[in-house]
Structures are given as C-alpha cells and as structure tokens.
Write a protein that holds these residues in place. Structure first.
Motif, PDB file in Angstrom:
ATOM      1  N   ALA A   1     -29.639   5.982 -18.662  1.00 33.82           N
ATOM      2  CA  ALA A   1     -29.293   7.169 -17.871  1.00 33.82           C
ATOM      3  C   ALA A   1     -30.526   7.957 -17.428  1.00 33.82           C
ATOM      4  CB  ALA A   1     -28.369   8.082 -18.673  1.00 33.82           C
ATOM      5  N   HIS A   2     -31.688   7.668 -18.037  1.00 34.63           N
ATOM      6  CA  HIS A   2     -32.875   8.447 -17.725  1.00 34.63           C
ATOM      7  C   HIS A   2     -34.013   7.568 -17.229  1.00 34.63           C
ATOM      8  CE1 HIS A   2     -30.750  11.093 -20.659  1.00 34.63           C
ATOM      9  NE2 HIS A   2     -31.100  12.010 -19.785  1.00 34.63           N
ATOM     10  N   VAL A   3     -34.909   8.166 -16.477  1.00 35.71           N
ATOM     11  CA  VAL A   3     -36.088   7.457 -15.990  1.00 35.71           C
ATOM     12  C   VAL A   3     -37.046   7.249 -17.155  1.00 35.71           C
ATOM     13  CG1 VAL A   3     -38.028   7.525 -14.388  1.00 35.71           C
ATOM     14  CG2 VAL A   3     -35.819   8.503 -13.718  1.00 35.71           C
ATOM     15  N   ASP A   4     -37.541   6.036 -17.307  1.00 32.96           N
ATOM     16  CA  ASP A   4     -38.419   5.693 -18.423  1.00 32.96           C
ATOM     17  C   ASP A   4     -39.748   6.445 -18.329  1.00 32.96           C
ATOM     18  OD1 ASP A   4     -38.895   3.590 -20.711  1.00 32.96           O
ATOM     19  OD2 ASP A   4     -40.710   3.571 -19.479  1.00 32.96           O
ATOM     20  N   ALA A   5     -40.228   6.971 -19.464  1.00 31.93           N
ATOM     21  CA  ALA A   5     -41.460   7.763 -19.479  1.00 31.93           C
ATOM     22  C   ALA A   5     -42.668   6.937 -19.041  1.00 31.93           C
ATOM     23  CB  ALA A   5     -41.694   8.336 -20.873  1.00 31.93           C
ATOM     24  N   ASP A   6     -42.727   5.666 -19.437  1.00 32.77           N
ATOM     25  CA  ASP A   6     -43.853   4.817 -19.033  1.00 32.77           C
ATOM     26  C   ASP A   6     -43.832   4.583 -17.523  1.00 32.77           C
ATOM     27  OD1 ASP A   6     -44.861   4.605 -21.596  1.00 32.77           O
ATOM     28  OD2 ASP A   6     -43.736   2.773 -22.048  1.00 32.77           O
ATOM     29  N   TRP A   7     -42.624   4.446 -16.964  1.00 32.53           N
ATOM     30  CA  TRP A   7     -42.527   4.273 -15.512  1.00 32.53           C
ATOM     31  C   TRP A   7     -42.980   5.536 -14.799  1.00 32.53           C
ATOM     32  CZ3 TRP A   7     -40.259   6.453 -11.236  1.00 32.53           C
ATOM     33  CH2 TRP A   7     -40.254   5.682 -10.071  1.00 32.53           C
ATOM     34  N   GLN A   8     -42.612   6.698 -15.320  1.00 37.71           N
ATOM     35  CA  GLN A   8     -43.038   7.959 -14.720  1.00 37.71           C
ATOM     36  C   GLN A   8     -44.562   8.030 -14.634  1.00 37.71           C
ATOM     37  OE1 GLN A   8     -41.290  11.516 -16.450  1.00 37.71           O
ATOM     38  NE2 GLN A   8     -39.419  10.411 -16.909  1.00 37.71           N
ATOM     39  N   LYS A   9     -45.235   7.645 -15.729  1.00 46.02           N
ATOM     40  CA  LYS A   9     -46.699   7.681 -15.758  1.00 46.02           C
ATOM     41  C   LYS A   9     -47.281   6.695 -14.751  1.00 46.02           C
ATOM     42  CE  LYS A   9     -46.996   9.010 -20.640  1.00 46.02           C
ATOM     43  NZ  LYS A   9     -47.422   8.593 -21.999  1.00 46.02           N
ATOM     44  N   ALA A  10     -46.727   5.485 -14.705  1.00 43.78           N
ATOM     45  CA  ALA A  10     -47.228   4.474 -13.775  1.00 43.78           C
ATOM     46  C   ALA A  10     -46.960   4.889 -12.331  1.00 43.78           C
ATOM     47  CB  ALA A  10     -46.568   3.120 -14.074  1.00 43.78           C
ATOM     48  N   HIS A  11     -45.829   5.526 -12.104  1.00 47.18           N
ATOM     49  CA  HIS A  11     -45.459   5.986 -10.765  1.00 47.18           C
ATOM     50  C   HIS A  11     -46.440   7.036 -10.264  1.00 47.18           C
ATOM     51  CE1 HIS A  11     -42.643   8.391  -8.019  1.00 47.18           C
ATOM     52  NE2 HIS A  11     -42.856   7.254  -7.410  1.00 47.18           N
ATOM     53  N   LYS A  12     -46.729   8.017 -11.112  1.00 47.77           N
ATOM     54  CA  LYS A  12     -47.655   9.068 -10.702  1.00 47.77           C
ATOM     55  C   LYS A  12     -49.066   8.500 -10.525  1.00 47.77           C
ATOM     56  CE  LYS A  12     -49.228  13.739 -11.644  1.00 47.77           C
ATOM     57  NZ  LYS A  12     -49.151  14.948 -12.522  1.00 47.77           N
ATOM     58  N   ALA A  13     -49.458   7.591 -11.413  1.00 53.22           N
ATOM     59  CA  ALA A  13     -50.796   6.996 -11.316  1.00 53.22           C
ATOM     60  C   ALA A  13     -50.980   6.265  -9.993  1.00 53.22           C
ATOM     61  CB  ALA A  13     -51.027   6.046 -12.493  1.00 53.22           C
ATOM     62  N   PHE A  14     -49.947   5.544  -9.560  1.00 52.55           N
ATOM     63  CA  PHE A  14     -50.036   4.815  -8.294  1.00 52.55           C
ATOM     64  C   PHE A  14     -50.182   5.776  -7.121  1.00 52.55           C
ATOM     65  CE2 PHE A  14     -47.555   3.174  -4.603  1.00 52.55           C
ATOM     66  CZ  PHE A  14     -48.459   2.200  -4.184  1.00 52.55           C
ATOM     67  N   HIS A  15     -49.350   6.817  -7.097  1.00 54.14           N
ATOM     68  CA  HIS A  15     -49.400   7.755  -5.973  1.00 54.14           C
ATOM     69  C   HIS A  15     -50.712   8.537  -5.941  1.00 54.14           C
ATOM     70  CE1 HIS A  15     -45.542   7.462  -3.881  1.00 54.14           C
ATOM     71  NE2 HIS A  15     -45.035   7.104  -5.048  1.00 54.14           N
ATOM     72  N   LEU A  16     -51.234   8.894  -7.107  1.00 57.63           N
ATOM     73  CA  LEU A  16     -52.515   9.611  -7.121  1.00 57.63           C
ATOM     74  C   LEU A  16     -53.680   8.687  -6.760  1.00 57.63           C
ATOM     75  CD1 LEU A  16     -52.224  12.031 -10.184  1.00 57.63           C
ATOM     76  CD2 LEU A  16     -51.939  12.527  -7.748  1.00 57.63           C
ATOM     77  N   LYS A  17     -53.581   7.424  -7.132  1.00 57.07           N
ATOM     78  CA  LYS A  17     -54.636   6.477  -6.765  1.00 57.07           C
ATOM     79  C   LYS A  17     -54.709   6.318  -5.247  1.00 57.07           C
ATOM     80  CE  LYS A  17     -56.908   4.555  -9.125  1.00 57.07           C
ATOM     81  NZ  LYS A  17     -58.313   4.824  -9.563  1.00 57.07           N
ATOM     82  N   LEU A  18     -53.575   6.432  -4.571  1.00 60.76           N
ATOM     83  CA  LEU A  18     -53.569   6.394  -3.106  1.00 60.76           C
ATOM     84  C   LEU A  18     -54.486   7.455  -2.512  1.00 60.76           C
ATOM     85  CD1 LEU A  18     -49.827   6.014  -2.031  1.00 60.76           C
ATOM     86  CD2 LEU A  18     -51.689   4.523  -1.313  1.00 60.76           C
ATOM     87  N   LEU A  19     -54.525   8.623  -3.170  1.00 63.09           N
ATOM     88  CA  LEU A  19     -55.254   9.773  -2.640  1.00 63.09           C
ATOM     89  C   LEU A  19     -56.681   9.862  -3.150  1.00 63.09           C
ATOM     90  CD1 LEU A  19     -52.486  12.481  -3.327  1.00 63.09           C
ATOM     91  CD2 LEU A  19     -52.602  10.851  -1.427  1.00 63.09           C
ATOM     92  N   GLU A  20     -56.955   9.211  -4.234  1.00 65.32           N
ATOM     93  CA  GLU A  20     -58.217   9.405  -4.953  1.00 65.32           C
ATOM     94  C   GLU A  20     -59.455   9.263  -4.089  1.00 65.32           C
ATOM     95  OE1 GLU A  20     -59.979   6.523  -8.030  1.00 65.32           O
ATOM     96  OE2 GLU A  20     -58.785   7.916  -9.234  1.00 65.32           O
TER      97      GLU A  20
END
Length: 228
Positions: free
Chosen positions: A123-142
């Motif tokens: 029922a919930h978004v996995d915490a490890d996926w949340q971290k990987a998701h944010k890391a990918f989006h921030l790497k786009l901008l880095e």
C-alpha cells in the motif's frame, strides 16, 4: 542544546511520507519519543529541522503539525518545479560531461532495479525506491553547476513527494507506467534534447497531480475530519 541526529530526522521524515501521521495531524513529541526510543528534546529538534524542509509546520502555543493537504499549493509547487528544472536541465545538458552521463545512467539503473512497492507493504511506496527516485532526478540537474537551483529543486521534490506518498494507498500500483516515464527521461537527457526533456519532466510531474486528484485522498480526509 541536544541535537537530533540524522537517524531520528530520517525516521520521522520516512514516517510522515509513509502516512504514519496524516495531513494536518498534531505531532506529539513525548509519544513520538517513546515510539522512536529517544528523548522528547531530540524529537522536538528533529521536528524543527523538518519544519525547515516544509514537511512539518509550527503553530505558536500549539506545537508541531504535519502540513495539510492543499491542492492549490500542490499545483503551484509543481509549476515552480517544472520551471526550475527546465532551466536547470538545459544548463546540465550544456555542461554535463561523459562522467555525468555515466552517473546518470547508473542512477537510472538503480531506480529501475528497485521495486516501487514491496510485497510486505504493497500500500505504500518503498523507502529505498523513494531514495533512488530522488537521486535520479537530482542527478539530472547536478551538472547545471548551480547549487542554489539544485537545492530549490530538491526542496520542491520533497514537498510534492509528500502528496504522492499520501495518495499511494488509494492508487493501484499499475495506474501509470512510471518506469517507462523514467526511461524516456533518461533517453532525452542522453540525447541532449533539452526541449523534449523539459516536456517529459512536466508531463511526469503533472501526472502526479492528477494521481492525487483522482485518488480519492481528498474525499477520504474530509470524511475523517467530519467524523473526528
């Protein structure tokens, strides 16, 4: 002053994102301290830090509260995020080198290999996926080379992530092809197509707004508030 360590701050942040405390709910430092195995002073310091991140709000003489659901705010935050990241990614595509491309590809690989929801807690978004998701989006901008712009994008990501996580229990896991969206974003970045990348990111973020609107979360919260 006793300072809250990253572990307590991260635990409370994860709990808020997971929905352990609902939008607008008052946060009780003493009860939270017992739950987390620490002191109420440490919890208060952690909540103060999270207030700075926008996940918690403080009200004079009333204490700490989870931020409330505000659909207009979500739309405004999403628009600001789209505009910010359009500029940041344009600069990143101009300035990013092959090392950045490799790191971006690796970040996407990590995201693609991390399940969004675990069988133990579907029922919930996995915490490890949340971290990987944010890391990918921030790497786009880095590679844009502008830390204040990246910091703004990171804060906006946290704010909009909160809404998406709140809506997760009300949404079927296959409601969107999120993996396909991320794959298309990666390909546009590697092709150095700034216009296409901006278009895909906007579509990606605006889809989250639609998910929240269509999830039934707003109606569920309204019913809970009427019953309390």
């Amino acid at each position: 002053m006793v300072k809250a360590g990253p572990r307590i701050v991260d635990k409370i942040r994860a709990g808020i994102l997971r929905g352990d405390w609902r939008p607008g709910e008052k946060l009780q430092p003493v009860a939270m301290a017992e739950r987390l195995g620490t002191s109420s002073t440490v919890v208060r310091e952690a909540l103060t830090r999270l207030a700075g991140d926008g996940l918690v709000v403080t009200r004079p003489n009333r204490g700490f509260f989870v931020r409330e659901l505000n659909l207009r705010e979500l739309a405004d935050l999403t628009e600001l995020r789209c505009v910010t990241e359009e500029l940041a990614t344009r600069l990143a595509l101009e300035r990013g080198d092959v090392v950045w491309e490799s790191e971006l590809t690796a970040a996407h690989h990590q995201l693609a290999r991390t399940p969004r929801r675990s069988p133990e807690d579907p029922a919930h978004v996995d915490a490890d996926w949340q971290k990987a998701h944010k890391a990918f989006h921030l790497k786009l901008l880095e590679a844009c080379g502008c830390p204040p712009m990246v910091k703004l994008a990171s804060d906006l990501a946290d704010s909009t992530e909160l809404y998406r996580c709140w809506a997760a229990p009300y949404v079927k896991p296959n409601a969107r092809d999120v993996e396909g969206e991320h794959r298309d974003i990666l390909n546009a970045a590697l092709a150095r197509d700034a216009g296409k990348l901006a278009e895909l990111l906007r579509s990606h973020y605006e889809a989250t707004v639609r998910v929240v609107l269509e999830s039934g979360l707003v109606e569920s919260l309204a019913e809970t508030q009427e019953a309390s």
